[in-house]
Design a protein around this motif. Structure first.
Motif, PDB file in Angstrom:
ATOM      1  N   TRP A 265      42.352  47.136  39.407  1.00 49.54           N
ATOM      2  CA  TRP A 265      41.396  46.129  38.933  1.00 49.54           C
ATOM      3  C   TRP A 265      41.357  44.901  39.842  1.00 49.54           C
ATOM      4  N   LEU A 266      42.216  44.829  40.862  1.00 49.83           N
ATOM      5  CA  LEU A 266      42.358  43.598  41.636  1.00 49.83           C
ATOM      6  C   LEU A 266      41.072  43.190  42.340  1.00 49.83           C
ATOM      7  N   ALA A 267      40.336  44.131  42.923  1.00 52.81           N
ATOM      8  CA  ALA A 267      39.111  43.774  43.637  1.00 52.81           C
ATOM      9  C   ALA A 267      38.126  43.063  42.717  1.00 52.81           C
ATOM     10  N   ALA A 268      37.948  43.605  41.517  1.00 56.29           N
ATOM     11  CA  ALA A 268      37.012  42.991  40.577  1.00 56.29           C
ATOM     12  C   ALA A 268      37.488  41.603  40.157  1.00 56.29           C
ATOM     13  N   HIS A 269      38.802  41.433  39.956  1.00 59.95           N
ATOM     14  CA  HIS A 269      39.332  40.132  39.563  1.00 59.95           C
ATOM     15  C   HIS A 269      39.121  39.093  40.670  1.00 59.95           C
ATOM     16  N   LEU A 270      39.378  39.479  41.920  1.00 58.65           N
ATOM     17  CA  LEU A 270      39.199  38.531  43.015  1.00 58.65           C
ATOM     18  C   LEU A 270      37.724  38.228  43.251  1.00 58.65           C
ATOM     19  N   GLU A 271      36.876  39.211  43.049  1.00 61.13           N
ATOM     20  CA  GLU A 271      35.431  38.980  43.168  1.00 61.13           C
ATOM     21  C   GLU A 271      34.994  37.873  42.223  1.00 61.13           C
ATOM     22  N   ARG A 272      35.471  37.959  40.994  1.00 60.55           N
ATOM     23  CA  ARG A 272      35.115  36.949  39.986  1.00 60.55           C
ATOM     24  C   ARG A 272      35.698  35.586  40.361  1.00 60.55           C
ATOM     25  N   ALA A 273      36.938  35.578  40.819  1.00 57.10           N
ATOM     26  CA  ALA A 273      37.580  34.312  41.173  1.00 57.10           C
ATOM     27  C   ALA A 273      36.839  33.618  42.309  1.00 57.10           C
ATOM     28  N   LEU A 274      36.387  34.385  43.286  1.00 59.51           N
ATOM     29  CA  LEU A 274      35.669  33.798  44.410  1.00 59.51           C
ATOM     30  C   LEU A 274      34.262  33.364  44.016  1.00 59.51           C
ATOM     31  N   ALA A 275      33.671  34.065  43.059  1.00 63.83           N
ATOM     32  CA  ALA A 275      32.295  33.758  42.654  1.00 63.83           C
ATOM     33  C   ALA A 275      32.204  32.475  41.840  1.00 63.83           C
ATOM     34  N   ASP A 276      33.098  32.328  40.862  1.00 68.45           N
ATOM     35  CA  ASP A 276      32.959  31.172  39.972  1.00 68.45           C
ATOM     36  C   ASP A 276      34.276  30.489  39.626  1.00 68.45           C
ATOM     37  N   GLY A 277      35.337  30.860  40.306  1.00 72.59           N
ATOM     38  CA  GLY A 277      36.622  30.216  40.062  1.00 72.59           C
ATOM     39  C   GLY A 277      37.400  30.768  38.887  1.00 72.59           C
ATOM     40  N   THR A 278      36.821  31.730  38.181  1.00 70.56           N
ATOM     41  CA  THR A 278      37.504  32.303  37.032  1.00 70.56           C
ATOM     42  C   THR A 278      38.697  33.141  37.479  1.00 70.56           C
ATOM     43  N   VAL A 279      39.860  32.831  36.939  1.00 69.45           N
ATOM     44  CA  VAL A 279      41.051  33.629  37.208  1.00 69.45           C
ATOM     45  C   VAL A 279      41.297  34.487  35.976  1.00 69.45           C
ATOM     46  N   LEU A 280      41.012  35.772  36.098  1.00 69.24           N
ATOM     47  CA  LEU A 280      41.128  36.670  34.966  1.00 69.24           C
ATOM     48  C   LEU A 280      42.584  37.030  34.709  1.00 69.24           C
ATOM     49  N   GLU A 281      42.911  37.190  33.449  1.00 68.32           N
ATOM     50  CA  GLU A 281      44.258  37.625  33.105  1.00 68.32           C
ATOM     51  C   GLU A 281      44.453  39.088  33.500  1.00 68.32           C
ATOM     52  N   GLU A 282      45.681  39.426  33.833  1.00 69.32           N
ATOM     53  CA  GLU A 282      46.013  40.821  34.096  1.00 69.32           C
ATOM     54  C   GLU A 282      45.845  41.610  32.786  1.00 69.32           C
ATOM     55  N   PRO A 283      45.545  42.897  32.866  1.00 68.18           N
ATOM     56  CA  PRO A 283      45.377  43.684  31.644  1.00 68.18           C
ATOM     57  C   PRO A 283      46.628  43.628  30.766  1.00 68.18           C
ATOM     58  N   GLY A 284      46.391  43.619  29.450  1.00 72.13           N
ATOM     59  CA  GLY A 284      47.496  43.636  28.497  1.00 72.13           C
ATOM     60  C   GLY A 284      48.098  45.022  28.382  1.00 72.13           C
ATOM     61  N   ARG A 285      49.038  45.174  27.445  1.00 69.94           N
ATOM     62  CA  ARG A 285      49.777  46.430  27.328  1.00 69.94           C
ATOM     63  C   ARG A 285      48.868  47.625  27.082  1.00 69.94           C
ATOM     64  N   GLU A 286      48.000  47.508  26.088  1.00 68.85           N
ATOM     65  CA  GLU A 286      47.175  48.654  25.726  1.00 68.85           C
ATOM     66  C   GLU A 286      46.154  48.961  26.821  1.00 68.85           C
ATOM     67  N   ALA A 287      45.497  47.919  27.337  1.00 67.12           N
ATOM     68  CA  ALA A 287      44.495  48.141  28.381  1.00 67.12           C
ATOM     69  C   ALA A 287      45.128  48.739  29.622  1.00 67.12           C
ATOM     70  N   ARG A 288      46.301  48.245  29.982  1.00 64.40           N
ATOM     71  CA  ARG A 288      46.967  48.754  31.177  1.00 64.40           C
ATOM     72  C   ARG A 288      47.417  50.201  30.972  1.00 64.40           C
ATOM     73  N   ARG A 289      47.978  50.495  29.797  1.00 62.03           N
ATOM     74  CA  ARG A 289      48.380  51.862  29.494  1.00 62.03           C
ATOM     75  C   ARG A 289      47.193  52.814  29.559  1.00 62.03           C
ATOM     76  N   ASP A 290      46.066  52.390  29.028  1.00 65.64           N
ATOM     77  CA  ASP A 290      44.880  53.238  29.038  1.00 65.64           C
ATOM     78  C   ASP A 290      44.390  53.509  30.459  1.00 65.64           C
ATOM     79  N   ILE A 291      44.484  52.502  31.329  1.00 63.34           N
ATOM     80  CA  ILE A 291      44.100  52.688  32.726  1.00 63.34           C
ATOM     81  C   ILE A 291      45.014  53.703  33.400  1.00 63.34           C
ATOM     82  N   VAL A 292      46.300  53.580  33.154  1.00 60.65           N
ATOM     83  CA  VAL A 292      47.256  54.506  33.767  1.00 60.65           C
ATOM     84  C   VAL A 292      46.981  55.938  33.314  1.00 60.65           C
ATOM     85  N   ILE A 293      46.746  56.123  32.023  1.00 61.07           N
ATOM     86  CA  ILE A 293      46.530  57.474  31.510  1.00 61.07           C
ATOM     87  C   ILE A 293      45.196  58.034  31.997  1.00 61.07           C
ATOM     88  N   GLU A 294      44.197  57.182  32.094  1.00 63.06           N
ATOM     89  CA  GLU A 294      42.922  57.626  32.667  1.00 63.06           C
ATOM     90  C   GLU A 294      43.134  58.145  34.083  1.00 63.06           C
TER      91      GLU A 294
END
Length: 350
Positions: free
Chosen positions: A236-265
């Motif tokens: 997810w890092l590319a999308a997070h940095l894209e947002r940070a560069l576009a408008d300064g938003t620093v997105l939180e890293e995925p939480g437990r469930e979201a991260r687990r779901d990404i790994v299993i996907e």
């Protein structure tokens, strides 16, 4: 920061690109990273001569899939004829952009006079560029290093010659080949390439955070940046940095469930693409990085022990169960894992 990047006749819908990485950016990874918002994820490095001979494992590395924002196939080689045929095959396979590797520092690559060894033979590098540009209608780009060593930093000169031959964008890793990945990337030195050409220049090396991204762009003057090892365990890092560069938003890293779901996907997609047991074997390096990058358990020693334990499991359901338990979760959300297996199956059949 502008919304995208023009490379020849291809509009890249973002300026945070993901590098071609052998053993990393296979089709399962590219589909996942793209779904998470990455605008550009290149294939693994593909040997042009072996692609021209249609060697099955090499063709698999160049596999394209439905639903990706664009397809970038990177070729490596030292024979102009094979490079031309590889470029033709890459276009036929669906490449939007064809990238040439003049930057890989691995001994098995440079020992074959390929990758960053071509920084020592710029005339041959230019013949490879000319062969690829002539053979395809797709934009050809080049990824290089600053030079072979500090005594021969010739990236700016090679970039000028590449542009004259029709190359549409140039990526520069801010190290010489002899540095491998030691020391720090010299983003300011990439600025010399930016000053030498009018095509887009992309800065690469040591970009892990939003602050790194801003500094790399500011110091190099580059038009875009490229992530490499920073995406290990963080697709997810590319999308997070894209947002940070576009408008300064620093997105939180995925939480437990979201991260687990990404790994299993990712796990399920790898198995769908490669089959068992190869799919699980190919996934284990990613699994290790996912466990290392997660903040749970808090103790690093526990994380290392968990990584070792999970990477020894030989059944996918055991991995899913163990990861769920490690991160203190109970059940997998029924609708959380998108159905990318069908995309992978279609691409494999093609």
């Amino acid at each position: 920061m502008n919304a995208g990047l023009q490379i020849g006749d291809v509009w890249v819908p973002g300026r945070v690109l993901t590098a071609p990485m052998t053993g990393i950016t296979d089709l399962p990874f590219r589909v996942l990273a793209s779904r998470l918002g990455a605008a550009y994820v290149a294939t693994e490095m593909v040997a042009a001569a072996e692609l021209a001979r249609a060697r099955p494992d090499v063709v698999r590395r160049a596999a394209v899939g439905e639903g990706l924002p664009l397809t970038v196939i990177q070729l490596v080689g030292r024979d102009p004829g094979a490079m031309a045929e590889g470029a033709r095959m890459a276009e036929k396979a669906g490449a939007d952009i064809i990238d040439l590797n003049f930057g890989c520092p691995a001994k098995e690559v440079t020992g074959a006079a390929c990758g960053s060894a071509l920084m020592r033979t710029p005339d041959l590098a230019c013949r490879l560029i000319e062969a690829a540009v002539t053979a395809t209608t797709r934009p050809v780009t080049v990824k290089m290093r600053l030079g072979w060593d500090d005594a021969s930093r010739n990236a700016a000169e090679l970039a000028r010659r590449a542009e004259a031959l029709g190359v549409k964008a140039i990526t520069v890793h801010g190290r010489t080949r002899q540095q491998f990945y030691t020391g720090s990337a010299d983003w300011r030195a990439v600025g010399e390439v930016k000053a030498a050409v009018s095509v887009p220049v992309i800065v690469n090396g040591d970009i892990l955070t939003a602050d790194d991204a801003r500094a790399a762009l500011e110091q190099s003057g580059a038009d875009a940046l490229m992530l490499g090892r920073g995406v290990y365990g963080r697709p997810w890092l590319a999308a997070h940095l894209e947002r940070a560069l576009a408008d300064g938003t620093v997105l939180e890293e995925p939480g437990r469930e979201a991260r687990r779901d990404i790994v299993i996907e990712h796990l399920r997609a790898s198995i769908a693409f490669y089959g068992m047991p190869l799919g699980l074997k190919m996934f284990r390096k990613h699994l290790g990085w996912y466990v290392e990058q997660a903040p749970w358990p808090e103790d690093a020693t526990e994380r290392r022990a968990a990584k070792s334990r999970l990477c020894r499991l030989d059944q996918p359901d055991e991995v899913e169960k163990a990861l769920t338990e490690l991160w203190g979760l109970v059940t997998l959300s029924s609708n959380s894992v998108v159905d990318i297996q069908s995309q992978l199956a279609e691409a494999d059949a093609a």
